[in-house]
Design a protein around this motif. Structure first.
Motif: not given
Length: 106
Positions: A87-88, A90-92, A94-95
């Motif tokens: 998830l981390e 994925q967040m990176k 997306y950011v």
């Protein structure tokens, strides 16, 4: 009374025989009581042994169940850590994509 006295006189060994019979019966009763006491002690001993065995089995079962639960919890923790990393990432991503999209719009 005279008849009974006469009978006793006719059977001089009668009282001795009754006394011996009484002692024999008392000895049999004592043996029976000892036998019952021995049996009770044996049964109590067996019951204690079986209870100790059951307690040991119960403790072993509990230890096994705790061990299995701990193993499952470790496995879950590993899975959660892997999921958190994913998830981390994925967040990176997306950011990064959002930042790139924002810059392209400007």
């Amino acid at each position: 009374l005279g008849f009974q006295q006469g009978r006793l006189l006719l059977q001089p060994g009668h009282m001795e025989h009754q006394r011996q019979e009484l002692h024999r019966r008392q000895d049999e009763e004592d043996k029976h009581q000892r036998s019952l006491t021995d049996l009770r002690h044996e049964l109590e001993s067996r019951a204690r042994s079986e209870m100790e065995e059951l307690e040991l089995l119960h403790k072993q079962h509990l230890a096994s169940a705790v061990s299995q639960l701990e193993s499952k919890m470790r496995d879950q923790a590993v899975l959660h850590e892997e999921e958190r990393r994913h998830l981390e990432e994925q967040m990176k991503s997306y950011v990064f994509e959002a930042t790139a999209a924002k810059q392209s719009l400007e």
